[in-house]
Motif scaffolding. Structure first.
Motif, PDB file in Angstrom:
ATOM      1  N   LEU A 129      45.096  32.013 -17.388  1.00  0.00           N
ATOM      2  CA  LEU A 129      44.385  33.016 -16.592  1.00  0.00           C
ATOM      3  C   LEU A 129      42.873  32.995 -16.819  1.00  0.00           C
ATOM      4  CD1 LEU A 129      46.677  36.198 -16.759  1.00  0.00           C
ATOM      5  CD2 LEU A 129      46.752  34.248 -15.192  1.00  0.00           C
ATOM      6  N   GLU A 130      42.431  32.147 -17.737  1.00  0.00           N
ATOM      7  CA  GLU A 130      41.007  32.054 -18.070  1.00  0.00           C
ATOM      8  C   GLU A 130      40.461  33.420 -18.491  1.00  0.00           C
ATOM      9  OE1 GLU A 130      39.038  30.299 -14.739  1.00  0.00           O
ATOM     10  OE2 GLU A 130      39.807  28.285 -15.153  1.00  0.00           O
ATOM     11  N   CYS A 131      41.162  34.017 -19.446  1.00  0.00           N
ATOM     12  CA  CYS A 131      40.754  35.316 -19.947  1.00  0.00           C
ATOM     13  C   CYS A 131      40.985  35.342 -21.457  1.00  0.00           C
ATOM     14  CB  CYS A 131      41.542  36.436 -19.264  1.00  0.00           C
ATOM     15  SG  CYS A 131      43.306  36.429 -19.656  1.00  0.00           S
ATOM     16  N   SER A 132      40.818  36.483 -22.067  1.00  0.00           N
ATOM     17  CA  SER A 132      41.024  36.603 -23.507  1.00  0.00           C
ATOM     18  C   SER A 132      42.485  36.928 -23.818  1.00  0.00           C
ATOM     19  CB  SER A 132      40.133  37.707 -24.079  1.00  0.00           C
ATOM     20  OG  SER A 132      40.515  38.961 -23.553  1.00  0.00           O
TER      21      SER A 132
ATOM     22  N   VAL B 273      47.971  43.122 -12.929  1.00  0.00           N
ATOM     23  CA  VAL B 273      47.498  41.760 -12.707  1.00  0.00           C
ATOM     24  C   VAL B 273      47.177  41.580 -11.229  1.00  0.00           C
ATOM     25  CG1 VAL B 273      48.743  40.727 -14.640  1.00  0.00           C
ATOM     26  CG2 VAL B 273      49.882  40.934 -12.437  1.00  0.00           C
ATOM     27  N   ARG B 274      46.160  40.777 -10.957  1.00  0.00           N
ATOM     28  CA  ARG B 274      45.828  40.454  -9.580  1.00  0.00           C
ATOM     29  C   ARG B 274      46.896  39.510  -9.017  1.00  0.00           C
ATOM     30  NH1 ARG B 274      40.771  39.851 -12.142  1.00  0.00           N
ATOM     31  NH2 ARG B 274      40.995  37.585 -12.042  1.00  0.00           N
TER      32      ARG B 274
ATOM     33  N   ALA C 272      46.497  33.056 -22.013  1.00  0.00           N
ATOM     34  CA  ALA C 272      45.097  33.392 -21.731  1.00  0.00           C
ATOM     35  C   ALA C 272      44.353  32.203 -21.133  1.00  0.00           C
ATOM     36  CB  ALA C 272      44.413  33.871 -23.004  1.00  0.00           C
TER      37      ALA C 272
ATOM     38  N   SER D 253      43.331  39.202 -25.766  1.00  0.00           N
ATOM     39  CA  SER D 253      43.423  40.666 -25.798  1.00  0.00           C
ATOM     40  C   SER D 253      43.780  41.221 -24.426  1.00  0.00           C
ATOM     41  CB  SER D 253      42.110  41.276 -26.296  1.00  0.00           C
ATOM     42  OG  SER D 253      41.045  40.989 -25.411  1.00  0.00           O
ATOM     43  N   LYS D 254      43.328  40.558 -23.351  1.00  0.00           N
ATOM     44  CA  LYS D 254      43.710  41.014 -22.019  1.00  0.00           C
ATOM     45  C   LYS D 254      45.200  40.797 -21.798  1.00  0.00           C
ATOM     46  CE  LYS D 254      43.098  40.442 -17.059  1.00  0.00           C
ATOM     47  NZ  LYS D 254      42.335  39.833 -15.943  1.00  0.00           N
TER      48      LYS D 254
ATOM     49  N   ASP E 235      47.636  33.275 -26.557  1.00  0.00           N
ATOM     50  CA  ASP E 235      46.467  32.408 -26.404  1.00  0.00           C
ATOM     51  C   ASP E 235      46.700  31.369 -25.321  1.00  0.00           C
ATOM     52  OD1 ASP E 235      44.829  33.591 -28.335  1.00  0.00           O
ATOM     53  OD2 ASP E 235      45.767  32.462 -29.960  1.00  0.00           O
TER      54      ASP E 235
ATOM     55  N   GLU F  32      46.615  36.038 -10.344  1.00  0.00           N
ATOM     56  CA  GLU F  32      47.064  35.957 -11.734  1.00  0.00           C
ATOM     57  C   GLU F  32      48.585  35.977 -11.808  1.00  0.00           C
ATOM     58  OE1 GLU F  32      43.429  38.211 -14.136  1.00  0.00           O
ATOM     59  OE2 GLU F  32      45.011  39.406 -13.196  1.00  0.00           O
TER      60      GLU F  32
END
Length: 282
Positions: free
Chosen positions: A33-36, A50-51, A30, A38-39, A27, A54
């Protein structure tokens, strides 16, 4: 072009180790990276890469030293490479493409099939008969699907083939897919392939009775960078499941029943005798 599956798995595992060493939760990562969360799980399990932005953010967040960062950056670049296009790509459903990529990267492939000969052992004629029998396959896709299976089989005779261990029910030998002539050539193919040093073929005979895999086909994929950890692939009519977490009891159940299956099936030598017996009986 190299298959990006392996570097994705390598990078994911390295990032998980860095996260755990830093005492961070998924968490918390996350949020960076401003994501979930789960990602983050998918990244750590090697499902996605990953970019570059990221990757840089994660290296800063984990405070990774410059020399270690350089090595990981090379792996991260490899995860972003695209696989070369094929003439059959669009005919393969999305849920199966991941399996093709994993199989291509695996150092060991173990398969159990109940009614059909495993795909990696099929002749082109047998594959075509199986493919044409499925009404879900568009007629225009038949040739591409057959070519796709042939392309997967090519790795078995490459310079660096995987270890293949295929177990099939006696039913797979006796079901006359495509007719007598097709089956004669198919049985010959099984016998020929079974003699390769990196291939093991066993048959679960009718006389063995029921076993834990009765009515269930599945594949175990093992990778050189994950000794002892198998990805379990289970396919149904329109989708598939991938079990790839080491502590997943469902994954462990498949590994356990595989071990029992190898003990109950005929030995490779006796299996080859049965294949030849079925050939003579046709």
């Amino acid at each position: 072009m190299a298959n990006p599956t392996v570097p994705k798995r390598q990078l994911g595992r390295a990032l998980q180790e860095l996260r755990e060493a830093a005492g961070k939760t998924r968490d918390e990562v996350a949020l960076v990276l401003e994501c979930s969360a789960s990602k983050i799980s998918r990244i750590e399990n090697g499902h996605v890469g990953v970019r570059s932005t990221e990757f840089a953010a994660l290296m800063d967040f984990f405070k990774v030293p410059a020399d270690q960062r350089k090595g990981l950056e090379s792996i991260a670049r490899d995860t972003r490479k695209r696989r070369p296009r094929t003439t059959y790509g669009r005919s393969i459903p999305d849920w199966f493409r991941r399996f093709v990529s994993l199989e291509e990267s695996a150092s060991e492939v173990r398969i159990y099939t109940g009614e059909l000969v495993p795909g990696l052992l099929q002749t082109e004629e047998y594959t075509r008969a199986v493919t044409e029998a499925n009404p879900l396959h568009a007629p225009n896709d038949i040739d591409r699907l057959v070519r796709a299976r042939s392309a997967r089989q090519a790795r078995l005779v490459s310079d660096h083939p995987p270890q293949l261990w295929a177990i099939m029910s006696e039913a797979a030998l006796r079901l006359q897919v495509g007719g007598r002539e097709v089956m004669l050539r198919q049985l010959e193919r099984i016998a020929e392939t079974a003699r390769l040093g990196h291939v093991t073929v066993q048959v679960a005979p009718f006389t063995a009775g029921a076993h834990a895999c009765t009515g269930l086909d599945f594949t175990l994929l093992r990778f050189a960078d994950d000794v002892g950890v198998d990805v379990v692939y289970v396919e149904d009519l329109t989708s598939a499941s991938y079990l790839d977490k080491a502590d997943d009891p469902q994954r462990q159940a498949y590994v356990l029943v595989w071990q029992h299956l190898t003990a109950s099936a005929l030995s490779p030598k006796e299996s080859l005798k049965l294949v030849n017996t079925v050939r003579r009986e046709l």
